[in-house]
Design a protein around this motif. Structure first.
Motif, PDB file in Angstrom:
ATOM      1  N   MET A 288       0.852  -1.170   0.000  1.00 13.56           N
ATOM      2  CA  MET A 288       0.000   0.000   0.000  1.00 13.56           C
ATOM      3  C   MET A 288       0.891   1.224   0.000  1.00 13.56           C
ATOM      4  N   ALA A 289       0.577   2.145  -0.843  1.00 17.82           N
ATOM      5  CA  ALA A 289       1.417   3.309  -1.051  1.00 17.82           C
ATOM      6  C   ALA A 289       1.435   4.238   0.146  1.00 17.82           C
ATOM      7  N   ASP A 290       0.327   4.364   0.845  1.00 11.71           N
ATOM      8  CA  ASP A 290       0.291   5.430   1.835  1.00 11.71           C
ATOM      9  C   ASP A 290       0.165   4.924   3.259  1.00 11.71           C
ATOM     10  N   GLY A 291       0.494   3.670   3.511  1.00 11.62           N
ATOM     11  CA  GLY A 291       0.539   3.181   4.884  1.00 11.62           C
ATOM     12  C   GLY A 291      -0.652   2.369   5.287  1.00 11.62           C
ATOM     13  N   SER A 292      -1.487   2.950   6.117  1.00  3.80           N
ATOM     14  CA  SER A 292      -2.594   2.212   6.724  1.00  3.80           C
ATOM     15  C   SER A 292      -3.644   1.770   5.709  1.00  3.80           C
ATOM     16  N   THR A 293      -4.048   0.514   5.821  1.00  4.50           N
ATOM     17  CA  THR A 293      -5.104   0.004   4.948  1.00  4.50           C
ATOM     18  C   THR A 293      -6.472   0.101   5.610  1.00  4.50           C
ATOM     19  N   LEU A 294      -6.508   0.546   6.849  1.00  3.60           N
ATOM     20  CA  LEU A 294      -7.776   0.605   7.576  1.00  3.60           C
ATOM     21  C   LEU A 294      -8.623   1.806   7.190  1.00  3.60           C
ATOM     22  N   ASN A 295      -8.025   2.807   6.589  1.00  2.00           N
ATOM     23  CA  ASN A 295      -8.713   4.076   6.372  1.00  2.00           C
ATOM     24  C   ASN A 295      -9.285   4.252   4.968  1.00  2.00           C
ATOM     25  N   PHE A 296      -9.570   3.170   4.279  1.00  2.00           N
ATOM     26  CA  PHE A 296     -10.044   3.296   2.907  1.00  2.00           C
ATOM     27  C   PHE A 296     -11.315   2.501   2.654  1.00  2.00           C
ATOM     28  N   PRO A 297     -12.374   2.755   3.429  1.00  2.00           N
ATOM     29  CA  PRO A 297     -13.632   2.051   3.161  1.00  2.00           C
ATOM     30  C   PRO A 297     -14.272   2.602   1.890  1.00  2.00           C
ATOM     31  N   ALA A 298     -15.061   1.768   1.245  1.00  2.00           N
ATOM     32  CA  ALA A 298     -15.794   2.212   0.059  1.00  2.00           C
ATOM     33  C   ALA A 298     -17.265   2.375   0.417  1.00  2.00           C
ATOM     34  N   LEU A 299     -17.844   3.473  -0.026  1.00  2.00           N
ATOM     35  CA  LEU A 299     -19.278   3.681   0.101  1.00  2.00           C
ATOM     36  C   LEU A 299     -19.953   2.770  -0.918  1.00  2.00           C
ATOM     37  N   VAL A 300     -20.904   1.968  -0.456  1.00  2.00           N
ATOM     38  CA  VAL A 300     -21.571   1.001  -1.330  1.00  2.00           C
ATOM     39  C   VAL A 300     -22.957   1.517  -1.695  1.00  2.00           C
ATOM     40  N   LEU A 301     -23.166   1.682  -2.999  1.00  2.00           N
ATOM     41  CA  LEU A 301     -24.453   2.134  -3.510  1.00  2.00           C
ATOM     42  C   LEU A 301     -25.163   0.960  -4.172  1.00  2.00           C
ATOM     43  N   ASN A 302     -26.466   0.990  -4.114  1.00  2.00           N
ATOM     44  CA  ASN A 302     -27.249  -0.006  -4.818  1.00  2.00           C
ATOM     45  C   ASN A 302     -27.172   0.325  -6.316  1.00  2.00           C
ATOM     46  N   ALA A 303     -27.742  -0.501  -7.159  1.00  2.00           N
ATOM     47  CA  ALA A 303     -27.693  -0.264  -8.600  1.00  2.00           C
ATOM     48  C   ALA A 303     -28.424   1.014  -8.995  1.00  2.00           C
ATOM     49  N   ASP A 304     -29.284   1.551  -8.114  1.00  2.00           N
ATOM     50  CA  ASP A 304     -29.966   2.823  -8.393  1.00  2.00           C
ATOM     51  C   ASP A 304     -29.168   4.025  -7.871  1.00  2.00           C
ATOM     52  N   PHE A 305     -27.933   3.786  -7.443  1.00  2.00           N
ATOM     53  CA  PHE A 305     -26.999   4.809  -6.971  1.00  2.00           C
ATOM     54  C   PHE A 305     -27.414   5.456  -5.657  1.00  2.00           C
TER      55      PHE A 305
ATOM     56  N   LYS B  91     -12.244  -7.365  -3.950  1.00  2.00           N
ATOM     57  CA  LYS B  91     -12.744  -8.679  -4.382  1.00  2.00           C
ATOM     58  C   LYS B  91     -13.955  -8.506  -5.309  1.00  2.00           C
ATOM     59  N   ALA B  92     -14.887  -7.623  -4.922  1.00  2.00           N
ATOM     60  CA  ALA B  92     -16.071  -7.380  -5.746  1.00  2.00           C
ATOM     61  C   ALA B  92     -15.694  -6.766  -7.094  1.00  2.00           C
ATOM     62  N   VAL B  93     -14.683  -5.889  -7.108  1.00  2.00           N
ATOM     63  CA  VAL B  93     -14.217  -5.296  -8.365  1.00  2.00           C
ATOM     64  C   VAL B  93     -13.663  -6.389  -9.269  1.00  2.00           C
ATOM     65  N   CYS B  94     -12.816  -7.236  -8.722  1.00  2.49           N
ATOM     66  CA  CYS B  94     -12.189  -8.302  -9.521  1.00  2.49           C
ATOM     67  C   CYS B  94     -13.217  -9.313 -10.027  1.00  2.49           C
TER      68      CYS B  94
ATOM     69  N   ARG C 208      -5.897   1.321  -7.957  1.00  2.00           N
ATOM     70  CA  ARG C 208      -6.282   2.412  -7.057  1.00  2.00           C
ATOM     71  C   ARG C 208      -7.466   1.921  -6.241  1.00  2.00           C
ATOM     72  N   LEU C 209      -7.498   2.271  -4.968  1.00  2.00           N
ATOM     73  CA  LEU C 209      -8.575   1.819  -4.103  1.00  2.00           C
ATOM     74  C   LEU C 209      -9.856   2.604  -4.375  1.00  2.00           C
ATOM     75  N   PRO C 210     -10.968   1.909  -4.608  1.00  5.27           N
ATOM     76  CA  PRO C 210     -12.244   2.595  -4.835  1.00  5.27           C
ATOM     77  C   PRO C 210     -12.755   3.259  -3.555  1.00  5.27           C
ATOM     78  N   SER C 211     -13.330   4.455  -3.719  1.00  5.60           N
ATOM     79  CA  SER C 211     -13.960   5.124  -2.571  1.00  5.60           C
ATOM     80  C   SER C 211     -15.480   5.058  -2.671  1.00  5.60           C
ATOM     81  N   VAL C 212     -16.009   4.928  -3.899  1.00  7.63           N
ATOM     82  CA  VAL C 212     -17.455   4.786  -4.102  1.00  7.63           C
ATOM     83  C   VAL C 212     -17.664   3.703  -5.156  1.00  7.63           C
ATOM     84  N   ILE C 213     -18.521   2.746  -4.824  1.00  2.00           N
ATOM     85  CA  ILE C 213     -18.855   1.682  -5.775  1.00  2.00           C
ATOM     86  C   ILE C 213     -20.369   1.535  -5.851  1.00  2.00           C
ATOM     87  N   ALA C 214     -20.842   1.015  -6.968  1.00  2.00           N
ATOM     88  CA  ALA C 214     -22.269   0.734  -7.139  1.00  2.00           C
ATOM     89  C   ALA C 214     -22.417  -0.720  -7.541  1.00  2.00           C
ATOM     90  N   LEU C 215     -23.354  -1.400  -6.890  1.00  2.00           N
ATOM     91  CA  LEU C 215     -23.632  -2.785  -7.245  1.00  2.00           C
ATOM     92  C   LEU C 215     -24.181  -2.843  -8.667  1.00  2.00           C
TER      93      LEU C 215
END
Length: 187
Positions: free
Chosen positions: A1-18, A36-39, A61-68
């Motif tokens: 990880m480029a910037d150290g801590s891996t704990l501080n990068f949660p992704a906001l999860v949106l439904n398919a309707d955003f 894992k979901a991205v892959c 790059r670590l996602p910050s916002v994802i949509a199902l």
């Protein structure tokens, strides 16, 4: 990880309707679950952090916002839990009207159990400790302690709407457009 801590990068999860899967608690996934979901091609990446993770052959790059990609319908009937009762009642005592932190709240049977009251959405309200003790085993109309709102089973939508009033402790700037997209803009 480029910037150290891996704990501080949660992704906001949106439904398919955003829209977020939930507002309270806010629907967040760890960066590991997100990657894992991205892959597995189950989500679309809408925004990313500057931070990266590396596999032996690729950099991501670590996602910050994802949509199902597939829509997940909300539960029609929310679970009857202490937390959901507090959320329905906006973390406010239904007798005195004051707001309290969760650890200072209890729930009260409007018709006490000793008088045949049941533990249901329609008979349980949020109460502070002082009001709960004051009401005790009495019927509300006998001692003049009527709840401010008649207790009822909320819909999932009502709980989600109430949850939007309680922003989480941490909000990444990339999440704001997705959390409050239907609120009135400043003039």
């Amino acid at each position: 990880m480029a910037d150290g801590s891996t704990l501080n990068f949660p992704a906001l999860v949106l439904n398919a309707d955003f829209r977020p899967l939930s507002y309270f608690p806010l629907s967040l996934w760890s960066w590991q679950d997100t990657m894992k979901a991205v892959c597995l091609d189950r989500v679309s990446v809408l925004s990313e952090y500057d931070a990266e993770v590396h596999s032996p052959h690729r950099t991501f790059r670590l996602p910050s916002v994802i949509a199902l990609k597939d829509y997940v319908p909300a539960a029609r009937k929310p679970a009857f839990t202490r937390f959901n009762v507090f959320l329905r009642d906006n973390f406010s005592c239904q007798y005195c009207g004051d707001k309290f932190p969760t650890h200072d709240l209890t729930f009260d049977h409007v018709i006490p159990r000793c008088k045949g009251g049941r533990t249901t959405w329609e008979n349980v309200v949020t109460a502070c400790g002082v009001c709960n003790l004051r009401k005790g085993p009495h019927l509300p109309h006998v001692i003049g302690m009527l709840p401010r709102a008649r207790p009822a089973r909320p819909t999932s939508w009502q709980l989600q709407d109430n949850g939007r009033a309680f922003p989480p402790n941490y909000l990444h700037e990339s999440w704001r457009d997705y959390l409050y997209w239907d609120t009135e803009l400043e003039s």
